[in-house]
Scaffold this active site. Structure first.
Site, PDB file in Angstrom:
ATOM      1  N   GLY A 115       0.767  -1.233   0.000  1.00 31.06           N
ATOM      2  CA  GLY A 115       0.000   0.000   0.000  1.00 31.06           C
ATOM      3  C   GLY A 115       0.795   1.278   0.000  1.00 31.06           C
ATOM      4  N   ASP A 116       2.118   1.191   0.167  1.00 32.13           N
ATOM      5  CA  ASP A 116       2.930   2.408   0.225  1.00 32.13           C
ATOM      6  C   ASP A 116       4.340   2.127  -0.260  1.00 32.13           C
ATOM      7  OD1 ASP A 116       3.383   5.077   0.686  1.00 32.13           O
ATOM      8  OD2 ASP A 116       3.735   4.855   2.829  1.00 32.13           O
ATOM      9  N   PHE A 117       4.433   1.464  -1.408  1.00 33.86           N
ATOM     10  CA  PHE A 117       5.731   1.072  -1.955  1.00 33.86           C
ATOM     11  C   PHE A 117       6.355   2.300  -2.620  1.00 33.86           C
ATOM     12  CE2 PHE A 117       8.614  -1.670  -4.515  1.00 33.86           C
ATOM     13  CZ  PHE A 117       9.044  -2.524  -3.506  1.00 33.86           C
ATOM     14  N   ASN A 118       6.801   3.226  -1.795  1.00 37.80           N
ATOM     15  CA  ASN A 118       7.279   4.494  -2.327  1.00 37.80           C
ATOM     16  C   ASN A 118       8.795   4.607  -2.270  1.00 37.80           C
ATOM     17  OD1 ASN A 118       8.242   6.003   0.108  1.00 37.80           O
ATOM     18  ND2 ASN A 118       6.108   5.843   0.752  1.00 37.80           N
ATOM     19  N   ASN A 169      10.452   4.173   1.059  1.00 36.54           N
ATOM     20  CA  ASN A 169      10.264   2.896   1.754  1.00 36.54           C
ATOM     21  C   ASN A 169      10.999   1.747   1.085  1.00 36.54           C
ATOM     22  OD1 ASN A 169       8.703   3.875   3.838  1.00 36.54           O
ATOM     23  ND2 ASN A 169       6.767   3.575   2.752  1.00 36.54           N
TER      24      ASN A 169
END
Length: 379
Positions: free
Chosen positions: A237-240, A243
């Site tokens: 959900g937050d593979f930025n 991260n």
């Protein structure tokens, strides 16, 4: 002292809430532990005498870098009081990290306390009266964030491939509280883009408001009716870009050395994870339109898209940009003193959103899918 690889736990506004209401960090929700309190907790819970203990940046939670005299490195993570009220969800996130690590992906794992617990609920006064906080000690992952290195075609390919591998592994995740990942009102889920309409007034007077409204309309008309053809899975959900950690390879370039921050996990669809990955890799690239192809090629080396997923990718990418921008602006309204910090992820994103909306779906997709096909042929 090398601590760069562990400074990111929600260090941008990309996933800082767990509810629909976006009540970003209710007053006194974020922990405010002193170094002395953190040190005492490490000694008491883990029988570890820190040789180094220093604060790390965060938004909702509080994190400390911890080093032992023997050279072992950890991250002490103290969860905010609001999220600490849902220990079962934190338990699922913690288990998912371990599950991925056991299946070959570089994630942090949690060290048990002296009593064998992976998560400890501590009731402590850190300046706001006695409150309860969930505490974990995580392993350190070496590397630097992918945001700080050149995003070559090969690294973007590996990023897409790693994201797909991660979701493929998470498909097999079993846990008694797995149903908590449904998170039907979770504002950051790409299943809930229409919830942005509740906050659209924060863009009053901004020309971007019409673009955001148009993207939401496209989402309603072009994505929602086709969602039954999306393949379900559990999303990170937050593979930025903050991260994902990387390290130099023995050959040229970099390899992925770590995946951080599982606080955004939710039940979603494979195509959601791909869209999110493309969005955040674009924010760090000098030519954003060139990012989608190699990320897509890497993704499809593990999980080829079906035709409906391909058709919705462009709108889902723009939808994620809209989520990031609208919710950042809303957060600034609540916390104007944090404007510079909160808008980190949006300054470049606003330009990209404008650019991609003007280029249009047909042009962007042509670039992405042609580039992906060419790169796949070379593999």
């Amino acid at each position: 002292m090398r601590i760069v690889g562990v400074v990111i736990f929600g260090c941008r506004l990309s996933r800082s809430t767990t509810t629909c209401s976006v009540t970003m960090s209710k007053k006194h929700s974020k922990p405010n532990f002193s170094q002395a309190q953190a040190s005492e907790m490490v000694k008491r819970l883990f029988e570890l005498m820190p040789s180094v203990l220093c604060s790390l940046p965060s938004y909702d939670d509080q994190n400390f870098y911890v080093a032992s005299p023997e050279g072992s490195e950890y991250v002490l993570k103290i969860t905010n009081t609001e999220d600490s009220k849902n220990p079962e969800l934190i338990e699922v996130q913690t288990y998912a990290m371990s599950f991925l690590q056991q299946n070959g992906l570089p994630t942090q794992t949690v060290l048990p306390t002296t009593s064998g617990q992976l998560i400890s609920l501590e009731e402590i006064d850190c300046g706001y009266g006695s409150q309860k906080y969930l505490v974990r000690l995580l392993t350190y992952l070496p590397g630097t964030t992918i945001s700080k290195v050149p995003l070559t075609q090969q690294l973007l390919y590996e990023t897409g491939k790693t994201a797909a591998r991660m979701d493929k592994i998470l498909e097999k995740l079993e846990h008694p509280h797995l149903s908590l990942l449904q998170r039907e009102k979770y504002i950051w889920s790409l299943s809930n883009v229409t919830l942005l309409e509740e906050y659209i007034n924060v863009l009053d007077g901004d020309p971007l408001q019409e673009v955001v409204k148009s993207v939401i309309h496209q989402y309603k008309t072009c994505v929602i009716p086709k969602r039954s053809s999306f393949r379900k899975c559990v999303n990170h959900g937050d593979f930025n870009d903050l991260n994902v950690l990387v390290q130099p390879c023995q050959s040229e370039g970099y390899k992925i050395s770590g995946i951080l921050d599982f606080g955004g996990m939710n039940s979603g669809y494979y195509i959601h994870e791909l869209a999110i990955t493309i969005v955040y890799m674009m924010t760090e690239h000098p030519r954003p339109v060139e990012v989608g192809g190699p990320v897509l090629a890497g993704w499809e080396s593990v999980l080829p898209l079906n035709e409906v997923e391909k058709d919705c990718l462009y709108v889902l990418v723009l939808s994620r940009f809209c989520q990031s921008f609208v919710l950042a602006r809303y957060s600034v309204k609540l916390h104007p003193e944090n404007e510079e910090y909160l808008m980190i992820s949006c300054k470049k994103g606003v330009h990209i959103l404008h650019q991609f909306w003007e280029l249009g779906k047909e042009h962007v997709e042509k670039v992405w899918f042609q580039d992906a096909a060419q790169l796949s042929d070379q593999k």
